[in-house]
Every structure is written in C-alpha cells, then in structure tokens.
Scaffold this motif. Sequence first.
Motif, PDB file in Angstrom:
ATOM      1  N   GLU A 173      -2.190  -4.866   1.957  1.00 17.56           N
ATOM      2  CA  GLU A 173      -1.550  -3.691   1.360  1.00 17.56           C
ATOM      3  C   GLU A 173      -2.557  -2.878   0.551  1.00 17.56           C
ATOM      4  O   GLU A 173      -2.519  -1.637   0.570  1.00 17.56           O
ATOM      5  CB  GLU A 173      -0.377  -4.139   0.495  1.00 17.56           C
ATOM      6  CG  GLU A 173       0.791  -4.672   1.321  1.00 17.56           C
ATOM      7  CD  GLU A 173       1.781  -5.495   0.512  1.00 17.56           C
ATOM      8  OE1 GLU A 173       1.535  -5.691  -0.710  1.00 17.56           O
ATOM      9  OE2 GLU A 173       2.782  -5.951   1.093  1.00 17.56           O
ATOM     10  N   ASN A 201      -4.711  -0.948   2.991  1.00 14.74           N
ATOM     11  CA  ASN A 201      -3.959   0.164   3.563  1.00 14.74           C
ATOM     12  C   ASN A 201      -3.905   1.338   2.587  1.00 14.74           C
ATOM     13  O   ASN A 201      -4.133   2.491   2.970  1.00 14.74           O
ATOM     14  CB  ASN A 201      -2.543  -0.296   3.919  1.00 14.74           C
ATOM     15  CG  ASN A 201      -1.777   0.758   4.696  1.00 14.74           C
ATOM     16  OD1 ASN A 201      -2.221   1.241   5.732  1.00 14.74           O
ATOM     17  ND2 ASN A 201      -0.611   1.131   4.188  1.00 14.74           N
ATOM     18  N   HIS A 220      -2.316   2.477   8.224  1.00 19.08           N
ATOM     19  CA  HIS A 220      -3.750   2.715   8.409  1.00 19.08           C
ATOM     20  C   HIS A 220      -4.539   1.461   8.790  1.00 19.08           C
ATOM     21  O   HIS A 220      -5.764   1.468   8.736  1.00 19.08           O
ATOM     22  CB  HIS A 220      -4.339   3.336   7.141  1.00 19.08           C
ATOM     23  CG  HIS A 220      -3.755   4.670   6.818  1.00 19.08           C
ATOM     24  ND1 HIS A 220      -3.985   5.796   7.580  1.00 19.08           N
ATOM     25  CD2 HIS A 220      -2.902   5.053   5.819  1.00 19.08           C
ATOM     26  CE1 HIS A 220      -3.324   6.814   7.065  1.00 19.08           C
ATOM     27  NE2 HIS A 220      -2.668   6.396   6.009  1.00 19.08           N
ATOM     28  N   LEU A 221      -3.842   0.392   9.172  1.00 22.47           N
ATOM     29  CA  LEU A 221      -4.512  -0.836   9.587  1.00 22.47           C
ATOM     30  C   LEU A 221      -4.102  -1.189  11.013  1.00 22.47           C
ATOM     31  O   LEU A 221      -3.030  -0.815  11.472  1.00 22.47           O
ATOM     32  CB  LEU A 221      -4.146  -2.012   8.670  1.00 22.47           C
ATOM     33  CG  LEU A 221      -4.321  -1.837   7.155  1.00 22.47           C
ATOM     34  CD1 LEU A 221      -3.929  -3.120   6.446  1.00 22.47           C
ATOM     35  CD2 LEU A 221      -5.742  -1.425   6.794  1.00 22.47           C
ATOM     36  N   SER A 243       1.238  -1.603   9.172  1.00 20.65           N
ATOM     37  CA  SER A 243       0.676  -0.712   8.147  1.00 20.65           C
ATOM     38  C   SER A 243       0.202   0.587   8.784  1.00 20.65           C
ATOM     39  O   SER A 243      -0.298   0.601   9.906  1.00 20.65           O
ATOM     40  CB  SER A 243      -0.499  -1.403   7.442  1.00 20.65           C
ATOM     41  OG  SER A 243      -0.087  -2.589   6.797  1.00 20.65           O
TER      42      SER A 243
END
Length: 234
Positions: free
Chosen positions: A108, A111, A162-163, A160
């Motif tokens: 987290e 991200n 951006h992951l 996520s």
Amino acid sequence: MKRQEELQVRLQQVQARIDATLKECNRPAGSVQLLPVTKYHPVEDIKLLQNLGVAAVGENREQEARAKALEIPDMDFHMIGQIQSKKANSIARWAAAVHSVDSEKIAEALNRGVALSLERGDRSQEILPCFIQLSLDGDPSRGGTPLDQVTQLAEVIDQSAHLRFEGLMCVPPLGWDTEKAFFQAKDVLSGLEDHFHRSLEFSAGMSGDLVEAIKHGSTIVRVGTEILGNRALA
C-alpha cells in the motif's frame, strides 16, 4: 586488465553458466535474465556494465540506489533488499521493479508512493512491477511473506492502481537445502499462476546457487560478487 574488460569477462562467464544450465534443462535460450547486483559498488561500475549492454541492476539499500539512479536515469534499478514502509515513497520514485514486497503495508505504501511520484513528475512509469519475497521458514527477521499469506498479498498488489504482481522472489533459508527451497518456492509459484491465469516471474538464485535455481524454473538470477568482485563494505 582494465575494469571494463574484467567486468566483460565476468559477465560472459556467468552467462555461460546460465546458458549451459538452460541447455541441460531443455529450457529456451534467453529465458533467464541476469540481474547484476551492484550494492556497495561505485556508480562508475554500473556505467561500465551499461556500456556492456546491461539494462538493469539490483540494489539493496534505498539511499544508495536513489543516488545512483539520479546519476544514471536511463538504467533500470531493481530494489531487492528489505523495505521499511517509511522508505516506500522514495523507492517508488526510482525503482523499475521491487523484488522484496513482504506485507500489505509495504504494498500500500508503494502504491501511494507511485501515485505521488507520478503527480510530482518524478516518475514516468505508471505501473511498478512487484515481486513477493517468499519466506519458506516463516522467520520474519530475514523478511518475506509466510506461505499462508502469499495469495492474499498477491491479490492486494494486483488490485492496486499502480502496482502489478510480477511473481515471487526466493532466498533459501539459512541451513536449508537449496534444491528443497527452490522446489517448494516453484510449487507456490505454480499455484499462483493457476490462481491468476497467467505466467509469473521467478526471481531466484545468486552466485552460489543459480544452477539449482534455474533447474527449478528461475527466470531472474541476482548475481553480485561473481560479476563485480568483493564489495568494499560501507
């Protein structure tokens, strides 16, 4: 012998070991990426590796890697060391991939860090590939995710914004037979491939055990000393 010539010879020797092992296993040539580990080595060595065609290197320490990435922006730097959540924002600025995600908290934080870096213009790559570092013995002191938490963490990463869940990273526990460790890790990886319905990467094997790792399906080997020589400890 000049340093670049020395590095070229060492790279060729390691690549020859990889190629021979792939042939022995009837795996396709080129199916294993060699990731030189440049921790504690000067940025000049990384520039020489780049001259020799190396496109990505591995680093263990955030501050050191960040400084090197600023100096060589067209080299991909992979984070392969343990991560503190307070360092995730900074790692998200420079990392082309992270091999050592071992908790939802870290995922987290990465991200959020990528989102912030994109907003500030510090990063152009919108998605950060992430590997889960697998803990086969459940010992938290060395980093890694226990077996019973791997799938849940993989889903958190993959969901996520951006992951991207890229695969597993494995370091055999101290005192373990490397064949046993890589066999177990590959079994976990195969289960995750079934779960996500796609092929995943397997970051496993270093200077001393890359042959065993490749025989058990490694797709990325992380080699430091055999390429760059002994490190000058910081």
